[in-house]
Design a protein around this motif. Structure first.
Motif, short mmCIF file in Angstrom:
data_model
loop_
_atom_site.label_atom_id
_atom_site.label_comp_id
_atom_site.label_asym_id
_atom_site.label_seq_id
_atom_site.Cartn_x
_atom_site.Cartn_y
_atom_site.Cartn_z
N SER A 1 0.81 -1.22 0.00
CA SER A 1 0.00 0.00 0.00
C SER A 1 0.84 1.26 0.00
O SER A 1 0.43 2.30 -0.55
CB SER A 1 -0.95 0.02 1.21
OG SER A 1 -0.24 0.04 2.43
N SER B 1 3.60 -8.90 -6.92
CA SER B 1 2.50 -9.74 -6.45
C SER B 1 2.71 -10.00 -4.96
O SER B 1 3.82 -9.84 -4.44
CB SER B 1 2.42 -11.06 -7.22
OG SER B 1 3.62 -11.80 -7.10
N GLY C 1 -7.73 -1.17 -1.19
CA GLY C 1 -7.15 -0.33 -2.23
C GLY C 1 -6.01 -0.97 -3.00
O GLY C 1 -5.45 -0.35 -3.91
N LEU C 2 -5.64 -2.21 -2.65
CA LEU C 2 -4.53 -2.86 -3.34
C LEU C 2 -4.92 -3.21 -4.77
O LEU C 2 -6.04 -3.66 -5.04
CB LEU C 2 -4.11 -4.13 -2.59
CG LEU C 2 -3.58 -3.94 -1.16
CD1 LEU C 2 -3.12 -5.27 -0.60
CD2 LEU C 2 -2.44 -2.93 -1.13
N ASP C 3 -3.97 -3.04 -5.67
CA ASP C 3 -4.21 -3.32 -7.08
C ASP C 3 -3.04 -4.14 -7.63
O ASP C 3 -2.18 -3.64 -8.36
CB ASP C 3 -4.36 -2.00 -7.86
CG ASP C 3 -4.69 -2.23 -9.33
OD1 ASP C 3 -5.15 -3.34 -9.66
OD2 ASP C 3 -4.46 -1.31 -10.13
N LEU C 4 -2.99 -5.40 -7.25
CA LEU C 4 -1.96 -6.32 -7.71
C LEU C 4 -2.45 -7.74 -7.45
O LEU C 4 -3.39 -7.94 -6.67
CB LEU C 4 -0.63 -6.07 -7.00
CG LEU C 4 -0.42 -6.56 -5.57
CD1 LEU C 4 1.04 -6.43 -5.17
CD2 LEU C 4 -1.30 -5.84 -4.56
N PRO D 1 -9.68 -6.79 -3.85
CA PRO D 1 -10.29 -7.12 -5.14
C PRO D 1 -9.46 -8.13 -5.93
O PRO D 1 -8.24 -7.97 -6.08
CB PRO D 1 -10.33 -5.78 -5.87
CG PRO D 1 -10.32 -4.75 -4.77
CD PRO D 1 -9.47 -5.34 -3.69
N SER E 1 -8.48 -11.14 -5.23
CA SER E 1 -7.56 -12.06 -4.54
C SER E 1 -8.11 -13.48 -4.56
O SER E 1 -9.30 -13.71 -4.74
CB SER E 1 -7.35 -11.61 -3.10
OG SER E 1 -8.55 -11.74 -2.36
#
Length: 258
Positions: A104, A112, A195-198, A224, A226
């Protein structure tokens, strides 16, 4: 090869394995352990350039005057910078909190993320303060039996294989252990996780008494896209109990996210 990475708080003990031109992978281990808990898994990922580090007050690292999950994430970011600036990250227990903070706050460093036997919020302030008080008064041997019951399955606890891990726990610097307990007590990554995007994979052990599967699954659900994996019949440190199965999960995930 073991080395030292100097940090503002002192010497951080680190180790690098694998080919220098391999893709970068960093492991962060649990409370009361050093980076040897990954040995059997590292052996099964020979194509990766793997970095490991001992947290402040653990293993052969110095103790830091002040430490937090964010400061340990900064330590991990410094290690990744040495390795080339971007890496896959596997965090177990407190290592998972470090991974959440790293992803974050230093998103450019992480390709990843594997959240193993961890959660965005672990325990309560009161429960951690009780543990800190006990360790500072009576030492780590006083809590060893209870901790090992959460770490490992009954079958593993009954075997001779338990001895080195008991020794690792009880020989940890008690003040370094208490510092890490305070860092966990203060950490709450529940607002950061969504808020993570990976690519993210969460791993739970069905017999984990420290971060039970439902807690791990709850954190995975915050992120999102995961995925969630369960290893049956193991406790809090599956990389020690079932390194083959653990390494297979990592390999399958990492090969699809490189």
């Amino acid at each position: 090869m073991a080395q030292v990475l100097m940090r503002p708080w002192g010497a951080m003990h680190v180790r690098f394995d694998g080919p220098e031109d391999g893709p970068s992978l960093v492991f962060a281990n649990s409370l009361g352990t050093d980076f040897r808990i990954w040995d059997a898994v590292v052996q099964q990922l020979p194509e990766w350039r793997i970095g490991r580090f001992d947290k402040p007050g653990h293993g052969l690292s110095d103790r830091a005057p002040i430490t937090s999950i964010d400061s340990m994430a900064d330590d991990a970011a410094a290690l990744i910078e040495v390795m080339g600036g971007r890496a896959a990250f596997v965090g177990l227990s407190i290592g998972g909190l470090i991974g959440l903070s790293l992803a974050s706050r230093h998103a450019e460093c992480v390709s990843s993320l594997v959240l193993s036997n961890t959660a965005a919020k672990i325990g309560t302030t009161d429960s951690w303060q009780t543990r800190i008080d006990t360790v500072e008064q009576d030492g780590l041997p006083s809590i060893a039996d209870g901790v090992l019951e959460k770490w490992f399955s009954p079958a593993f606890q009954a075997s001779d294989d338990i001895a080195p891990w008991r020794n690792m726990l009880t020989r940890t610097d008690p003040q370094g252990y208490a510092d890490a307990c305070r860092a966990i007590a203060d950490a709450d990554l529940r607002n950061a996780a969504p808020g993570l995007d990976l690519p993210v994979m969460a791993i739970a052990g069905s017999l984990d008494g420290s971060t039970p599967p439902d807690l791990v699954r709850e954190t995975a659900a915050m992120i999102p896209g995961s995925r969630f994996e369960m290893i049956e019949g193991v406790g809090h440190i599956p990389c020690v109990e079932t390194p083959d199965q653990y390494a297979t999960l990592l390999r399958n995930f990492l090969e699809t996210t490189r």
